[in-house]
Structure formats: structure tokens, C-alpha cells
Design a protein around this motif. Structure first.
Motif, PDB file in Angstrom:
ATOM      1  N   THR A 188     -18.872  21.650  42.618  1.00  0.00           N
ATOM      2  CA  THR A 188     -18.642  20.327  42.031  1.00  0.00           C
ATOM      3  C   THR A 188     -18.335  19.293  43.109  1.00  0.00           C
ATOM      4  N   TYR A 218     -30.826  13.017  34.888  1.00  0.00           N
ATOM      5  CA  TYR A 218     -29.591  12.279  35.155  1.00  0.00           C
ATOM      6  C   TYR A 218     -29.816  10.908  35.776  1.00  0.00           C
ATOM      7  N   ILE A 224     -26.346  14.489  44.004  1.00  0.00           N
ATOM      8  CA  ILE A 224     -25.374  14.825  42.960  1.00  0.00           C
ATOM      9  C   ILE A 224     -24.784  16.202  43.243  1.00  0.00           C
ATOM     10  N   VAL A 228     -23.696  20.268  38.849  1.00  0.00           N
ATOM     11  CA  VAL A 228     -24.450  19.392  37.935  1.00  0.00           C
ATOM     12  C   VAL A 228     -25.939  19.679  38.073  1.00  0.00           C
ATOM     13  N   TYR A 426     -24.320   9.336  31.428  1.00  0.00           N
ATOM     14  CA  TYR A 426     -23.601  10.436  32.052  1.00  0.00           C
ATOM     15  C   TYR A 426     -22.870   9.863  33.244  1.00  0.00           C
ATOM     16  N   TYR A 429     -22.511  10.356  39.446  1.00  0.00           N
ATOM     17  CA  TYR A 429     -21.934  11.473  40.182  1.00  0.00           C
ATOM     18  C   TYR A 429     -21.632  11.144  41.637  1.00  0.00           C
ATOM     19  N   SER A 432     -18.007   9.861  41.678  1.00  0.00           N
ATOM     20  CA  SER A 432     -16.946  10.626  41.018  1.00  0.00           C
ATOM     21  C   SER A 432     -15.925  11.112  42.036  1.00  0.00           C
ATOM     22  N   LEU A 452     -17.975  15.524  34.279  1.00  0.00           N
ATOM     23  CA  LEU A 452     -17.983  15.384  35.734  1.00  0.00           C
ATOM     24  C   LEU A 452     -18.430  16.680  36.396  1.00  0.00           C
TER      25      LEU A 452
END
Length: 495
Positions: A188, A218, A224, A228, A426, A429, A432, A452
Motif C-alpha cells: 500500500t 482508476y 499507484i 491497488v 476513487y 492514490y 494518499s 485507500l
């Protein structure tokens, strides 16, 4: 026991928002804010765990379904939001089975990748030929990718065993750690491109295959996070399905199955009210008839709380003050066009020779769209056939910005109608910053933080089940069912 849920439309892969659960006098009161797939699934799971005496109120300022939505063209409805579901999505499969819904008949169609000048990759009618072309152009990159995705999905599938045995997690990090250890959590935080290069996937394969998939799913690039990306790549494989009549039927069906009381209302504020050590929450809301308020013991926020997503909910009287969650949501535009595709733009002057149902694009500066696809209605009759490119058909175009007339004329020779839906689809990313908490305050939960880690209908459904279990265990002080380690061993011991 009475439960209330608030629904607000949002754009999955284009899910939504749920709100509140309220109980009868002298009974615990529950609420869910938001009724897309996350909120409606939460209502259903709360009903299962807290029992039939719970009354479920659902607040929704817009349409039930959130990012699962349809538009009408020539008396037929088409998905404008989340449109595909993977065969391994066990919660979604169970919902469809329980609700008596049907799988939409699949209408075959070939896919191509376009780089702004020419088609560089195309699907044929022969699977072995497609495999040979992939090997010839990319070596064994596609095999390495497939093995990587399958390994991740195999680990992710453990969540269904954990949830079937009643185990819950107090954070997204705890949930991911239970499935894939520190590896999932690191995924992540690390770009997809870095993970794939380390895996031995070629840069060419990343640019020409992976990037187009990220753009259509996305609206973003291969920077990203890897987790994800893995969720997205799992959704790009075969064994995909949809619901006959529209995916949003799952949301309305779950609310009905939960015996939810749907209220067309905007929840304006949430405030803690202390009469003991643990607070209740005062929800103030607006309906067509005026203002109202209600007190709840448990509140589930099933709507994004990041910047740029207008849930309209204010957090008042919290000490310390409630801070807006970091990050924001990415804007994606879905344009449904009824017209004639300009196949010459893709290098096919004669539309009768254009064999593709969908075209994905590489990350090229001059390309103003992410994908264009011939779409089928949500109700498919037995004799239905996909329109040929020389005929007027219905197409869905994903783009980062609304298409202007010049861009529409580039993609279409002519058209009868254009319908535009701009989704906060969404998370963005790239911006984030960590994973948001699941527990915002005692008995105040946040569902959409899981996005996330990965945004999809099934991710929201997994989060809904987790929060219902977590709320139930917290309420009953069953600490041995939350954040337990080595769960696979525990489950085998229980058996």
C-alpha cells in the motif's frame, strides 16, 4: 433495536454512502451514513449480527446505489458507474444469490490497446494466438504478472474464512496484516511499477498493458500503490460478471432484506452526547419536510471523508476536534454516447473492418480519453447482439475531463445523444497519506478508508462485514474476536 442508514450518491470500478441505525426506546440505537454498496451491505450485516429487532433507518440525499448507477438511452438502461464484478467476489455473489437476482448474459467482444497513433495490441478470436503474441512481444512478463496476482488473490481470500468465523479488525492495517503480513501493508506504500519491475516484468509490458488497465479502472497511472494495482489487475482478467437489471439492484435489495426504513435526507452534523463513559451521537438532518435529529449508540460512516468529496456532514463538539482525513478523491468522467464511432481515428477507415468492442489507451500526452467501449444494456434479451461499428451504438468513454465538441467529433463521426456523469470515483492514490482509521471515536466507524488500500465493490463489502462484526464485538466487549494473530492456525484449531 432501530438502525438508520444515510445514502449519498458517489461515483467503482465506479459504491456510495449509508447512515444511521436507530433503536426503539430502551434499546441500542445504530446508524449507517451512506448507501452505496458499502452502506447497504453494512445495513444487511448489522441486521444479521444485531438481530431482527433492530430497526434500520437509511438516510439518502440522492439515489440508492451511489457509484452503482445507470443512465437511460432509447428506453434502455446502461451502467454509468461500477460495471464489473470478479468471480472471486464471494460477498457480491452471496448477495445476488440471497436476493434472487440473475447474472447478466455475457456478450463477447474483443479489446485493443491504442497509443494515440496505432493499435499496438489486439485480442483475437484465438486464445493460443493471443498467448503467442504476448510471449513474442513481452517475453514471460505476462506469466510473472499472472502468478503474482494469483498469489495475492489466494492470500486475500483468507478474509472470507476469518469473517465466517466472526473475526474482525480494528484497522485496515490489521486486516491486511492478517492476510499477507507486512508484505500487503508495504504494497500500500510502494508504487505498482516498482513492484512489477522487481518481479521481472518488462517496462514495455508495464507501459503497454498495465498502464492501460490502470487508466480504465482508476483513471491513474502505474505510480499507484501496488496493492491497488493488484486489485485492479484481478478485475481485468476473465470470469467477470454483472447483475441483470443493473448492479445497483444489489444495493436496493440489501436495504429491503435488512428491512431498512429509507429516508430521503441529508445528514448535516454528528455530535457526541455524554451521559456515561461512552458517548452516544446526535445526528441532525434535513428532509423535504424540514429539520430533524436523532440519537444513536453506534454510527457507521459509509461515505468518503476526504477533501473534495462533499458528504456534507459536519463533526461538532468532538474533543479533540475531528480533523479532515488526508488525501482526496480522483475525478473521472463517464460519457455515454449514442452514435457512430469514428474508427478512422484508430486506423480503420472502413468501420466494417473494426473488430473491437473496447479500446484502452496508453499514457500518451495527446490522448484526452482513457478508454472507449461499446456497452450493452443492463437488460439483455435472448436475441440481443452487439451493434457493429458501422451501426449507431451506445459507447462509454472514460476521460479525466469532460469531452468538448471537438473531442467528441474526433471519437465519433456523428451522434444522437451525449450524457455525462462526473464521478468522485476513487481515491487519488498519488496524494494518499497512509490508511485512514476504521474507528474514528468510540462506536463511530469509518467504512471507506479501505478504498485507500483498494477500491472495488467487493472491497467495500469486505469492509462492511468487518465493521458490522467489529461493532458487534465492541458492543458486547468480545475482545477475543478482534485483531487476533495467526488466525489461520486458530481457525484450524477451532475446527
Amino acid at each position: 433495536m432501530k438502525v438508520t442508514i444515510d445514502h449519498s450518491p458517489l461515483t467503482d470500478h465506479i459504491g456510495g454512502r449509508g447512515r444511521v441505525m436507530r433503536l426503539l426506546p430502551e434499546q441500542p440505537q445504530r446508524s449507517v451514513i451512506g448507501a452505496g454498496i458499502g452502506g447497504s451491505a453494512t445495513a444487511n450485516f448489522l441486521r444479521q449480527h444485531f438481530g431482527p429487532e433492530v430497526q434500520v433507518d437509511v438516510f439518502e440525499k440522492g439515489e440508492v446505489g451511489g457509484r452503482l448507477a445507470t443512465v437511460t438511452v432509447n428506453h434502455h438502461d446502461y451502467e454509468s458507474g461500477g460495471s464489473i464484478i470478479h468471480s472471486l467476489n464471494l460477498h457480491m455473489q452471496e448477495f445476488v444469490k440471497q436476493l434472487g437476482l440473475k447474472y447478466r448474459r455475457n456478450v463477447a467482444g474483443k479489446t485493443a490497446v491504442f497509443n494515440g497513433e496505432e493499435v499496438i495490441l489486439e485480442e483475437t478470436d484465438w486464445y493460443l494466438l493471443d498467448l503467442f503474441r504476448l510471449w513474442w512481444r513481452y517475453g514471460i512478463s505476462f506469466i510473472r504478472l499472472q502468478m503474482w496476482v494469483e498469489e495475492i488473490m489466494e492470500k486475500f481470500m483468507r478474509i472470507y474464512k476469518y469473517q465466517a468465523h466472526g473475526y474482525a479488525f480494528s484497522s485496515v492495517e490489521e486486516l491486511l496484516d492478517s492476510l499477507g503480513g507486512s508484505g500487503f501493508i508495504n504494497m500500500t506504500r510502494r508504487p505498482l511499477s516498482d513492484s512489477l519491475l522487481e518481479l521481472g516484468v518488462s517496462q514495455r509490458f508495464i507501459d503497454e498493458v498495465i498502464a492501460p488497465v490502470m487508466r480504465v479502472n482508476y483513471g491513474q497511472n502505474v505510480s499507484i500503490p501496488a496493492f491497488v494495482g493488484a486489485v485492479s489487475l484481478a478485475g481485468a482478467q476473465n470470469n467477470l460478471w454483472a447483475v441483470e437489471g443493473g448492479n445497483k439492484l444489489v444495493c436496493s435489495g440489501l436495504l429491503k432484506m435488512a428491512n431498512a426504513n429509507l429516508l430521503q435526507a441529508q445528514v448535516n452534523s454528528i455530535s457526541p452526547v455524554y451521559s456515561g463513559e461512552v458517548p452516544q451521537y446526535q445526528l441532525s438532518f434535513t428532509t423535504a419536510a424540514g429539520m430533524g435529529s436523532e440519537l444513536y449508540d453506534i454510527v457507521v460512516m459509509a461515505t468518503p471523508l476526504q477533501a473534495g468529496v462533499r458528504s456534507g456532514v459536519q463533526f461538532q463538539g468532538f474533543n479533540p476536534p475531528f480533523e479532515q482525513l488526508p488525501g482526496n478523491y480522483h475525478s473521472t468522467v463517464a460519457t455515454i454516447v449514442h452514435g457512430y464511432l469514428n474508427t478512422s481515428f484508430f486506423g480503420f477507415p472502413d468501420p466494417r473492418l473494426f473488430p473491437f468492442a473496447s479500446v484502452l489507451t496508453t499514457e500518451t500526452p495527446d490522448l484526452f480519453f482513457n478508454s472507449v467501449a461499446s456497452v450493452c444494456p443492463v437488460n439483455i434479451s435472448t436475441g440481443f447482439r452487439r451493434k457493429q461499428p458501422q451501426e449507431a451504438g451506445v459507447y462509454k468513454v472514460f476521460s479525466p475531463q469532460p469531452l468538448d465538441k471537438a473531442q467528441l467529433k474526433t471519437l465519433f463521426r456523428s451522434y444522437y445523444s451525449v450524457q455525462v456523469t462526473e464521478w468522485q470515483a476513487y481515491p487519488s492514490y498519488g496524494s494518499s497519506q497512509g490508511l485512514p482509521p476504521v474507528e474514528l471515536h468510540p462506536n463511530l466507524y469509518y467504512l471507506n478508508g479501505i478504498e485507500l488500500a483498494g477500491s472495488a465493490m467487493e472491497m467495500s463489502s469486505v469492509a462492511a462485514k468487518n465493521i458490522a462484526l467489529l461493532a458487534y464485538h465492541r458492543w458486547n466487549r468480545q475482545t477475543d474476536m478482534v485483531d487476533q494473530k495467526d488466525l489461520m492456525h486458530r481457525i484450524k484449531t477451532e475446527l
